[in-house]
Each structure stands twice: as C-alpha cells, then as structure tokens.
Design an enzyme around this catalytic site. Structure first.
Site, short mmCIF file in Angstrom:
data_model
loop_
_atom_site.label_atom_id
_atom_site.label_comp_id
_atom_site.label_asym_id
_atom_site.label_seq_id
_atom_site.Cartn_x
_atom_site.Cartn_y
_atom_site.Cartn_z
N GLY A 1 53.08 -2.98 18.29
CA GLY A 1 52.22 -2.33 19.29
C GLY A 1 52.51 -0.85 19.35
N GLU B 1 29.34 -3.96 2.98
CA GLU B 1 30.53 -4.78 2.74
C GLU B 1 31.05 -4.58 1.31
OE1 GLU B 1 32.54 -6.27 4.50
OE2 GLU B 1 33.54 -7.71 3.21
N GLU C 1 38.69 -0.35 -0.13
CA GLU C 1 39.90 -0.99 0.39
C GLU C 1 40.81 -1.50 -0.73
OE1 GLU C 1 38.75 -4.58 2.42
OE2 GLU C 1 40.42 -4.43 3.80
O1 M6R Z 1 40.36 -10.18 11.93
P1 M6R Z 1 39.10 -9.38 12.09
O2 M6R Z 1 37.92 -10.02 11.47
O3 M6R Z 1 38.84 -9.03 13.52
O4 M6R Z 1 39.38 -8.04 11.34
C1 M6R Z 1 38.49 -6.97 11.39
C2 M6R Z 1 38.78 -5.93 10.34
O5 M6R Z 1 40.04 -5.37 10.56
C3 M6R Z 1 38.74 -6.53 8.94
O6 M6R Z 1 37.52 -7.14 8.67
C4 M6R Z 1 39.00 -5.45 7.89
O7 M6R Z 1 37.95 -4.54 7.88
C5 M6R Z 1 39.19 -6.10 6.52
N1 M6R Z 1 40.41 -5.64 5.94
C6 M6R Z 1 38.08 -5.83 5.58
O8 M6R Z 1 38.28 -6.45 4.36
#
Ligand code: M6R
Length: 584
Positions: free
Chosen positions: A101, A461, A468
């Site tokens: 955190g 996406e 990424e």
């Molecule tokens: O666990 P979540 O679906 O809430 O996560 C959201 C984003 O952090 C997540 O989709 C992130 O963008 C990924 N690493 C994309 O591949």
C-alpha cells in the site's frame, strides 16, 4: 501490488514463506525478502530481483524457525534497491514489517520519529510503520495496543504484518488493501492473497478495512481500529484456484492464451441461476454505468456495444480511475469489471457508487476478492487463476459472460456462444504463422491498431498487449479517426494492424487501409477474408458480429506474446507492472 505473507506454526517456516512468495510473485517482482524468528534473533534476508534470487544471498535451507514474514515488492516510494526491499526493521532490528500500500503521511511521521531518535535506513514510506510500532510497543509492551496506536496514526492504504524477536505472535492490519488469514492444522497464515496459503489450507478469514489481527499458532483475535473484538466468518476457498503451474509451457502467458477454449467452456457452462438473477437485478435501475481498469475497461467498452445492440440498454463506460460521483445517481446499476477484484481504482469506484446509493454488480475472477464481497451481487468468471501479468483468458471470459448477460436480457437466448470455444481453438492453430510473422516486424518501434464499431475495444486491447509485453509503443484507435491526426505518423513501413471481419463496417475499414497503404504503412489484416491490400494476413472464422471480438483478440495476444519473446522480454513479468494494482 506487493505480496505479503506471514506464517506461525509447528513447521519450519522458511520453505513455507518462500513457496508462498513464489505464488504471489505476480503481484510485484522488483525485490523480495523474508524475516525468520530463529534462536539467534530475527534473520532478515533480502535481494533485488525475483524470489529465486534470495537463494543467491544465503542458503535458505540453513535458516529455520516457526514464525516468519515475507514480501515481494512492487516499488512505489523509493528506488528498487536492497535498502528499500522488505522486510524493514526497527532501530535495533528486533521487529520486522512487510507492507503493501502507500502511507500518504509518511513524511510527517518520519520527521517526528527521527526527532525522537529513530534511525531510518530506507527511503520507503513503509518504514514509518515499524518505527511507530516500535515506539508504542516500548511504552506499553503490548502488541495489540501498539498496533492500534500505529494504525490510528497512518493515512493512506495499507495491509501489513509485523513480527517480533521477543514474542511469538504476528500482528497485522488492513486498511484499503487485502489481508487474509489462512487457518491451517499446523499453523496460521496472514497473506495478501489466498495463493499464499492455499496449498496448506482452504479455510480463510477475509479481514475488512480498519481491522487488525493478532495471530498465534493456534489462535487469532480480530478487532476494529478502536480495539473492539470483531467476530468473523470462516470461508472455504476453492482449491481449484490453488496451484497454477506453467506445465509444459515456456510462460504462464502462453499457457493462459492457449487455455482460452477451456476457459470459455467454463464460462458458458456455469450455473445459470445466478446469471439470471444478475440479469434481473441489472435491470432494476434506470441507468447502467460500467467501469473497470486496463483490459477490464476494454471489456466494458465491448459491453456498451453488446448491451445496446442486444439488450437495448444504453450504458456509459467510465474508466475506474476517473469514476466520479457525478457519473451516477441512486437509480444507477454500476457494473464493475475486474479480474482480480482487488484493483484499487475499481474498488474506489465501487465505494463512490455505494455512497451514491447505486446498486453495485460485479464480474470478478478471484472469488472472495474485495470487489466480490463489496458488491450487491457478483458473478464469477470461472476461468481459473491468471498468473501472467497481461490479462488474456480473463478478457475473453469477460466478453463471453457479458455477451451471455446481454443476450439473456435482450432476446432470452445466448445459444450462439456455444460455438465460440471451438472457433478460438481453430485460431490457436495459427500460432506458428503468427510467430513467424513477428520476424518481419522486429525493427518496428511503433504499432497502430485500427478498427470500427464493436471491434474498437479489440484494437485498444491489442495495442495494450503489445506495449505491455514487448515494450514497443502501440496505439489503438477508431479507424475513422486516422484522418483527424494519426495519419501524420504513418511513414514507409509503419506497422498497422487492422481488425476487419466482414460485417457492416468492412468496406469502410478497407477504405482506410487503402489510405494507409498510400502512405507506406505495412498492414497486418485480421479478417474473415483475405485481401491483396494486406501485407500479412491472419484469418479468423466468421461468427456473429457481436461475438467476433472474442475471436479477434486471440491473434493479437499471440502477436504481442511472440513479439515479446523475440525481443528477449519476459512476458510473464513485464517491467514496472504488477498483476494486481492495489494502489490508486
Ligand atoms: O484485475 P483487474 O481486471 O481489475 O485489472 C485491471 C488492470 O490492471 C489490468 O487489466 C491490466 O491492464 C492488465 N495488466 C492488462 O493486461
């Protein structure tokens, strides 16, 4: 973000902590460390890098004890170095803390503690926790009292675990980021993730915000931040979420991409009654607002189209980090999408929605996560654990479940989706072709992804996956927007990925490709039909236009994965990222 673990029991704690950390490594992997209570005092071992690097620092087999804490870090405050790696110690080294955190008032607290004579050794925000605890423990010699005084001085978000040389128990607190007790036969765990203990026990207690725990070998006591005891329910967590391994695959990311037909089968064949109840609830408010972050936000953008086309519901989609109370009112159903159910931005949006009197519905992969528990109703994705930092199978599962929900609401029939797992399987057969195709783009520094209509979320996406995983700049956009600016970026050989199945927008998108070619672009076509205008072509099967995005994204995931491997990046652990983003 960071993974934290504590164990106290009848077994040697070192291998248990290391194993737990390995499972939670996806939460952050800048540095790692553990602190073990041995006969000679607390032994703290830390290293920069992954969990495996700890073994290069010291022979971990030679360190044994029955109480320990561990940490895998995703840096927020302070560089990635040994001093900033957790556990962090008190002045005399007889207490250690691991924290996840951000302590927002750490500078004020640090100044105060330094004035009182405390010596700080790191530049982290987290270190104030252990010095505050040390200060209060020295006054009263009472572990519970010291942690209560500590948490009441902290601002920000935290989950932490503290252990002492002179005392068996571990003490922890939660405020804004997850902390879970695992109750085993041979001891108890305190972790940020059920993966930290699932191999040993399926009995869990989820701490709520503003709760502390004093944890012993065979006992625990949970209180609120005022010190009042709180009774908690023990939850049985699913074993199937337990032990993800790479099996024969080189990376989790590849395994998870290839697992998609199976994951989709599981989404499609899940218990129908909760889905029907979910659909019913969604409709009980006049307005629908969808929110999520990253890939989950893209799933939300898809939902907007499919809800409008099938369910005749017009929705707003707001990225969670920008979600404001003005976006909703008490007559709003807020649909929160999240793989982890722990994304801080999504949880903050949830809180805003709840405070505004909205009904909160969620679709979450991690059962028992904060989001699932805080929603009025939550549906599981059931796609199994996703370890790769890049969301892959969770995305296609989100799309599938959203399609099912919209179709049930709209036409009462979602049967078209049953063919999708097999269609995805057929695209996976193109993996070798995509792997070879990547060789023609190794020099590219920018990729553009274009599409129209319901395919736009897939362009976004695809670009997210590329940046990424491979660290190559990538941008997704509506094909119609090219002429309003981005066309200026196209020069000889600029790669453009076009998602263009044969539906209503086919011809218009093809016209855009021709314009791109005239400016020198090198085009990768993803379509149901080949065309001479494409330099490279990846065929996809023809399915109903509303289902096509589930199919289209798969080659884009493979493209990004193979690009990353080709460029020597580790797709499972992209730099600077973590699977679960638990800070705002
Ligand atoms: O666990 P979540 O679906 O809430 O996560 C959201 C984003 O952090 C997540 O989709 C992130 O963008 C990924 N690493 C994309 O591949």
């Amino acid at each position: 973000m960071c993974g934290i673990i504590g164990f106290i029991g009848d077994e040697n704690v070192t291998p248990i902590i290391v194993k737990g950390l390995r499972r939670m490594e996806y939460r952050g992997y800048d540095s790692a460390g553990l602190s073990i209570r041995t006969n000679e005092g607390l032994r703290v071992i830390k290293s920069v890098g992954k969990i495996n690097d700890l073994a290069n620092v010291e022979d971990l087999n030679a360190i044994s004890g029955y109480t320990g804490i561990g940490h895998t870090r995703w840096a927020t405050h302070g560089k990635v170095n040994l001093e900033n790696a957790h556990p962090l110690s008190s002045c005399a080294g007889e207490m250690s803390v691991v924290h996840n955190g951000i302590i927002s008032n750490f500078q004020t607290l640090k100044k105060e503690l330094e004035k009182e004579g405390h010596t700080f050794r790191s530049s982290t925000d987290s270190e104030v926790i252990i010095h505050l605890f040390e200060k209060y423990f020295k006054i009263g010699n009472d572990i519970k009292d010291a942690v209560l005084k500590t948490v009441n001085r902290l601002e920000g978000s935290f989950a932490f675990a503290i252990m002492l040389r002179d005392g068996e128990d571990i003490v922890g607190a939660r405020c804004g980021t997850p902390l879970i007790l695992g109750l085993g036969n041979n001891g108890n765990f305190l972790t940020s993730d059920i993966l930290g203990f699932i191999e040993y026990t399926d009995k869990a207690i989820f701490l709520e915000n503003k709760e502390i725990v004093v944890l012993g070998k065979h006992h625990f006591e949970i209180s609120d931040f005022e010190g009042n005891l709180v009774a908690k329910e023990v939850t049985q967590v699913a074993w199937e979420f337990g032990t993800p391994t790479k099996e024969k695959y080189s990376h989790f990311t590849l395994k998870e991409i290839l697992e998609q037909p199976l994951a989709l089968e599981r989404v499609i064949s899940q218990d129908q009654k909760p889905i029907d109840l979910f659909c019913k609830k969604l409709k009980t408010r006049a307005k629908v607002v969808i929110t999520g972050s990253g890939t989950s936000y893209h799933a939300g953008l898809y939902a907007k189209y499919v809800m409008r086309e099938t369910a005749k519901i017009s929705c707003d989609v707001v990225v969670s980090s920008e979600f404001k109370s003005q976006d909703v009112d008490h007559d709003t159903s807020v649909l929160v999408l999240s793989q982890s159910g722990e994304t801080a931005d999504a949880l903050r949006a949830t809180q805003i929605a709840k405070d505004a009197g909205c009904q909160v519905l969620s679709i979450v992969n991690v059962v028992g996560s904060s989001l699932a528990r805080e929603s009025d109703i939550s549906l599981p994705l059931n796609c199994g654990p996703e370890v790769g930092v890049a969301a892959t199978k969770s995305f296609t599962s989100q799309l599938a479940l959203i399609y099912i929900i919209a179709s049930r609401i709209g036409i009462g029939d979602d049967s078209l989706i049953t063919s999708i797992p097999q269609k995805v399987e057929s695209i996976l057969g193109e993996a070798e072709r995509i792997k070879k195709l990547v060789n023609g783009y190794t020099e590219a520094r920018d990729f553009y992804y274009i599409a129209r209509s319901i395919h736009i979320p897939i362009a976004l996406e695809g670009a997210l996956k590329m940046k990424e995983l491979s660290y190559v700049h990538a941008e997704g956009m509506a094909a119609g927007e090219l002429k309003h600016g981005p066309l200026a970026l196209i020069t000889q050989g600029t790669p453009v990925v076009v998602i263009n199945p044969t539906d209503d927008s086919y011809q218009e998108t093809l016209d855009n490709v021709v314009e791109l070619k005239a400016r020198g672009a090198k085009v990768i076509g993803i379509s149901t039909v080949s065309h001479e205008v494409y330099d490279d072509f990846i065929p996809i099967p023809k399915v109903h236009p509303l289902l096509s995005p589930i199919i289209e994204v798969v080659p884009l995931q493979l493209l990004a994965y193979y690009a990353a491997v080709k460029m020597g990046q580790d797709p499972d652990y992209p730099r600077n990222l973590a699977k679960s983003v638990t800070v705002n």
